[in-house]
Design an enzyme around this catalytic site. Structure first.
Site, short mmCIF file in Angstrom:
data_model
loop_
_atom_site.label_atom_id
_atom_site.label_comp_id
_atom_site.label_asym_id
_atom_site.label_seq_id
_atom_site.Cartn_x
_atom_site.Cartn_y
_atom_site.Cartn_z
N LYS A 111 0.82 -1.21 0.00
CA LYS A 111 0.00 0.00 0.00
C LYS A 111 0.85 1.27 0.00
O LYS A 111 0.45 2.27 -0.57
CB LYS A 111 -0.95 0.02 1.21
CG LYS A 111 -2.12 -0.93 1.07
CD LYS A 111 -3.23 -0.55 2.06
CE LYS A 111 -4.41 -1.50 1.98
NZ LYS A 111 -5.40 -1.24 3.03
N LYS A 194 -7.20 -10.48 -8.43
CA LYS A 194 -8.34 -10.64 -7.52
C LYS A 194 -9.52 -9.77 -7.93
O LYS A 194 -9.33 -8.64 -8.34
CB LYS A 194 -7.91 -10.21 -6.09
CG LYS A 194 -7.95 -11.35 -5.10
CD LYS A 194 -7.43 -10.93 -3.74
CE LYS A 194 -8.36 -9.99 -3.00
NZ LYS A 194 -8.03 -9.89 -1.57
N LYS A 197 -13.19 -4.34 -5.27
CA LYS A 197 -14.02 -3.13 -5.26
C LYS A 197 -13.38 -2.01 -6.06
O LYS A 197 -14.06 -1.13 -6.54
CB LYS A 197 -14.10 -2.57 -3.83
CG LYS A 197 -14.82 -3.37 -2.82
CD LYS A 197 -14.45 -2.82 -1.43
CE LYS A 197 -15.18 -3.55 -0.33
NZ LYS A 197 -14.59 -3.29 0.98
P1 AMP Z 1 -11.78 -5.76 1.47
O1 AMP Z 1 -12.73 -5.60 0.34
O2 AMP Z 1 -10.35 -5.83 1.01
O3 AMP Z 1 -12.01 -4.81 2.63
O4 AMP Z 1 -12.04 -7.21 2.08
C1 AMP Z 1 -13.08 -7.53 2.96
C2 AMP Z 1 -13.12 -9.03 3.13
O5 AMP Z 1 -13.50 -9.67 1.88
C3 AMP Z 1 -11.76 -9.66 3.54
O6 AMP Z 1 -11.98 -10.73 4.45
C4 AMP Z 1 -11.22 -10.18 2.22
O7 AMP Z 1 -10.31 -11.25 2.40
C5 AMP Z 1 -12.50 -10.62 1.48
N1 AMP Z 1 -12.33 -10.51 0.01
C6 AMP Z 1 -12.21 -9.36 -0.72
N2 AMP Z 1 -12.05 -9.63 -2.05
C7 AMP Z 1 -12.07 -10.99 -2.17
C8 AMP Z 1 -11.94 -11.90 -3.28
N3 AMP Z 1 -11.79 -11.45 -4.54
N4 AMP Z 1 -11.99 -13.23 -3.03
C9 AMP Z 1 -12.17 -13.68 -1.76
N5 AMP Z 1 -12.29 -12.89 -0.66
C10 AMP Z 1 -12.24 -11.55 -0.86
#
Ligand code: AMP
Ligand code: TRP
Length: 332
Positions: A111, A194, A197
């Protein structure tokens, strides 16, 4: 008694990866555990945020967690900044964690990028706040995606260091709980990245609020290769886009990848995608609609968060006060 804690950042566009990799798992755990789920706005401000958008996204993510099956009558759902215990414990833990431990955190390196001196101190100490989130509740299990494993291991190290520094067994050592089947849902446009968002292409992801037509269109346009589906799952090796669509199907249908491949062996992606679209719409449709309903009812979401906040503080308050006593803070 096991206690679950997990957190999610307030940023817009909750997507299928958040649902399959995190929220659905959070909902399942309510049947067997006491669960505490938090929208982590203190973590969000470790990088610049637009204040109005942060406030909006906090409600939206809370709506997504509730629509995704977290039941506010059984579980605690609340906003991190409104429970000051998190920041209070984080300071104590900042005085336990060592620079050398934080220097090893790969998420900070990613980051912060090349301009490390330009990163905020908050971004650097982000994993200590995450440890405080978990330890403020003496949580034993932390459901997260693969990317958060290193942070939970650090939380264990910090808990252990606190315990040995003050010769106590006050903090339990939390376990990361990673769900292998949906640990990594990949982009629909590039099977090596991946689903996220923050991807600039909306066609790379299925958002939790996408309607049936849009879901079907995104799946139809998803990248694939020209070969038909293989007859065993190992043959998906080297075919990242094909593997990703099979992973998504299996996760949505709650069956193994092997079962999916056996069912569609030798068939083309046209047929497979149309069935996948139907399945995705059947699972996500009602969740997306409930999420839209909650987003149009901000008072309802705020009432849930207010109740959650009070319950969260009832649990963490006494734990923080006990930690302060251990450290030697004077209470007058
Ligand atoms: P974030 O969107 O990075 O705040 O992630 C929130 C939660 O969603 C965390 O536990 C991540 O590990 C999970 N997560 C986000 N994107 C993915 C993805 N593409 N596949 C699996 N888990 C995800
Ligand atoms: N850092 C986590 C993420 O980006 C979110 C998070 C904050 C969290 N505090 C937590 C996850 C405590 C589990 C436990 O996904």
């Amino acid at each position: 008694m096991n206690r679950i804690f997990s957190g999610i950042q307030p940023s817009g566009n909750l997507q299928l990866g958040n649902y399959l990799g995190a929220i659905r798992n959070w909902a399942r755990m309510q049947d067997s555990h006491e669960c505490i789920y938090c929208v982590v706005d203190l973590h969000a401000i470790t990088v610049p945020q637009d204040p109005a958008e942060l406030r909006r996204a906090t409600r939206e993510v809370a709506a997504g967690v509730i629509a995704g099956g977290v039941d506010p009558d059984r579980s605690v759902i609340f906003v991190q900044s409104q429970a000051p215990e998190h920041a209070e414990l984080a300071w104590i833990l900042n005085c336990v964690a060592r620079l050398g431990w934080l220097n090893r955190m790969t998420q900070f390196k990613d980051k912060a990028g090349a301009d490390r001196d330009g990163a905020t101190v908050g971004l650097y100490t982000y994993p200590v706040l995450q440890a405080a989130d978990v330890l403020a509740y003496k949580a034993t299990d932390v459901p997260v995606g693969e990317d958060q494993k290193q942070h939970i291991e650090l939380a264990r190290d910090i808990a252990q260091a606190f315990n040995s520094m003050f010769d106590t067994d006050f903090f339990p050592l939390p376990e990361p709980r990673i769900q292998p089947e949906a640990a990594r849902i990949m982009s629909l446009r590039d099977g090596t990245r991946k689903m996220s968002k923050s991807d600039p292409s909306d066609y790379s992801r299925i958002n939790m609020t996408d309607g049936a037509d849009l879901i079907a269109r995104k799946i139809r346009r998803a990248k694939t290769d020209p070969a038909p589906l293989p007859d065993h799952a190992e043959a998906l090796e080297g075919r990242p886009e094909a593997r990703n669509l099979v992973t998504i199907y299996a996760a949505l249908a709650e069956v193994s990848q092997e079962t999916v491949v056996e069912r569609f062996a030798g068939k083309g992606f046209g047929i497979f995608k149309s069935e996948l679209a139907d399945l995705a719409v059947a699972v996500l449709g009602p969740i997306g609609e409930e999420m839209q309903r909650l987003m149009a009812a901000p008072d309802e979401v705020d009432a849930i968060l207010g109740r959650g906040n009070a319950r969260a503080r009832e649990i963490s308050g006494p734990i923080i006060r006990a930690a302060q006593d251990i450290v030697g803070f004077h209470r007058a």
